[in-house]
Write a protein that holds these residues in place. Structure first.
Motif, mmCIF file in Angstrom:
data_model
loop_
_atom_site.group_PDB
_atom_site.id
_atom_site.type_symbol
_atom_site.label_atom_id
_atom_site.label_comp_id
_atom_site.label_asym_id
_atom_site.label_seq_id
_atom_site.Cartn_x
_atom_site.Cartn_y
_atom_site.Cartn_z
ATOM 1 N N SER A 97 -94.255 7.040 -9.242
ATOM 2 C CA SER A 97 -95.712 6.883 -9.241
ATOM 3 C C SER A 97 -96.359 8.257 -9.329
ATOM 4 O O SER A 97 -96.069 9.138 -8.511
ATOM 5 N N GLN A 127 -95.267 3.809 -12.515
ATOM 6 C CA GLN A 127 -96.721 3.643 -12.438
ATOM 7 C C GLN A 127 -97.347 4.937 -12.950
ATOM 8 O O GLN A 127 -97.266 5.974 -12.286
ATOM 9 N N ARG A 174 -101.364 0.810 -13.123
ATOM 10 C CA ARG A 174 -101.589 0.802 -11.680
ATOM 11 C C ARG A 174 -101.313 -0.583 -11.143
ATOM 12 O O ARG A 174 -101.298 -1.561 -11.892
ATOM 13 N N ARG A 209 -101.829 -1.375 -3.967
ATOM 14 C CA ARG A 209 -101.037 -0.513 -3.096
ATOM 15 C C ARG A 209 -100.012 -1.300 -2.284
ATOM 16 O O ARG A 209 -98.856 -0.885 -2.141
ATOM 17 N N LYS A 210 -100.412 -2.447 -1.755
ATOM 18 C CA LYS A 210 -99.492 -3.212 -0.914
ATOM 19 C C LYS A 210 -98.274 -3.675 -1.709
ATOM 20 O O LYS A 210 -97.160 -3.734 -1.175
ATOM 21 N N LEU A 263 -97.050 -2.062 -4.396
ATOM 22 C CA LEU A 263 -96.258 -0.878 -4.689
ATOM 23 C C LEU A 263 -95.413 -0.468 -3.483
ATOM 24 O O LEU A 263 -94.240 -0.100 -3.630
ATOM 25 N N LEU A 264 -95.988 -0.564 -2.285
ATOM 26 C CA LEU A 264 -95.231 -0.175 -1.090
ATOM 27 C C LEU A 264 -94.033 -1.087 -0.870
ATOM 28 O O LEU A 264 -92.963 -0.639 -0.437
ATOM 29 N N SER A 303 -99.756 10.025 -2.137
ATOM 30 C CA SER A 303 -98.502 9.561 -2.718
ATOM 31 C C SER A 303 -97.333 9.736 -1.754
ATOM 32 O O SER A 303 -96.512 8.828 -1.565
ATOM 33 N N ASP A 327 -97.798 7.411 1.412
ATOM 34 C CA ASP A 327 -97.525 6.005 1.140
ATOM 35 C C ASP A 327 -96.028 5.725 1.220
ATOM 36 O O ASP A 327 -95.603 4.727 1.817
#
Length: 209
Positions: free
Chosen positions: A23, A53, A69, A72-73, A75-76, A93, A96
């Motif tokens: 990312s 990403q 993109r 966030r949730k 991606l985590l 970054s 996270d």
């Protein structure tokens, strides 16, 4: 190829697994340098699955999946289920990744290469590396070696999750923050808030000595 480094923690069945997740944030500046390094690595290792990403930069042509993109949730969750994670050197970054227990490899954007407005990522990454919270890759060869290591030994790139607490730690981190100043034009208040987030998440004993 390793699939998970923390088999004791269940992962939701619908979360995809990638060997490598990259990312580079959503900054409008291009980060072609890192894209090229990853593209070269994937060419040499076609067996490696990769989610990239890429934000406003065009992603590598040979990654398994490219996305500009994602939430966030989501991606985590993917970070947590990946073997290795590579990010730009920005506070958001790195933090996270640390939130889900991942110690990411990071490549800071550089202002002189017009990848960002100033060099706060360079300074931030250095401090985070000094506390064992990220591993900086300096160039393409260095990145490739560290990706090899992370994919072969994923347990080395896992650590405690960020957690709240530690006013004393916050004060200690403020002392670290004062050792350098953000470049002109950078939002000092926003950067200071990010520093506070760092200390709240780093393992307590690292700052309580």
């Amino acid at each position: 190829m390793a699939t998970r480094s923390d088999p004791q923690k269940p992962v939701e069945e619908d979360v995809p697994h990638y060997d490598l997740v990259v990312s580079i944030g959503t900054d409008y500046h291009k980060f072609d340098r890192l894209v090229g390094w990853v593209e070269s690595y994937l060419t040499q290792h076609p067996e490696v699955t990769c989610l990239f990403q890429h934000g406003f930069t065009e992603g590598p042509r040979n990654s398994t999946d490219n996305v500009d993109r994602m939430p966030r949730k989501d991606l985590l969750k993917i970070y947590e289920n990946a073997t290795a994670v590579l990010v730009q050197g920005g506070p958001g970054s790195i933090l996270d990744a640390r939130e889900v227990g991942v110690i990411p490899i990071s490549v800071p954007r550089q202002a002189e290469l017009e990848e960002v407005v100033d060099n706060h990522q360079v300074e931030f990454s250095k401090v985070m590396q000094s506390y064992g919270e990220t591993v900086i890759a300096q160039d393409a060869k260095d990145l490739h070696q560290k990706l090899d290591d992370a994919l072969a030994n994923p347990e080395k790139y896992r650590g405690s999750r960020r957690r709240p607490g530690a006013d004393e730690a916050s004060a200690r981190l403020s002392e670290v923050f004062e050792t350098f100043a953000p470049s002109p034009g950078h939002d000092v208040r926003k950067f200071a808030r990010r520093w506070k987030q760092v200390v709240l998440g780093i393992v307590g004993e690292k700052f309580s000595r």
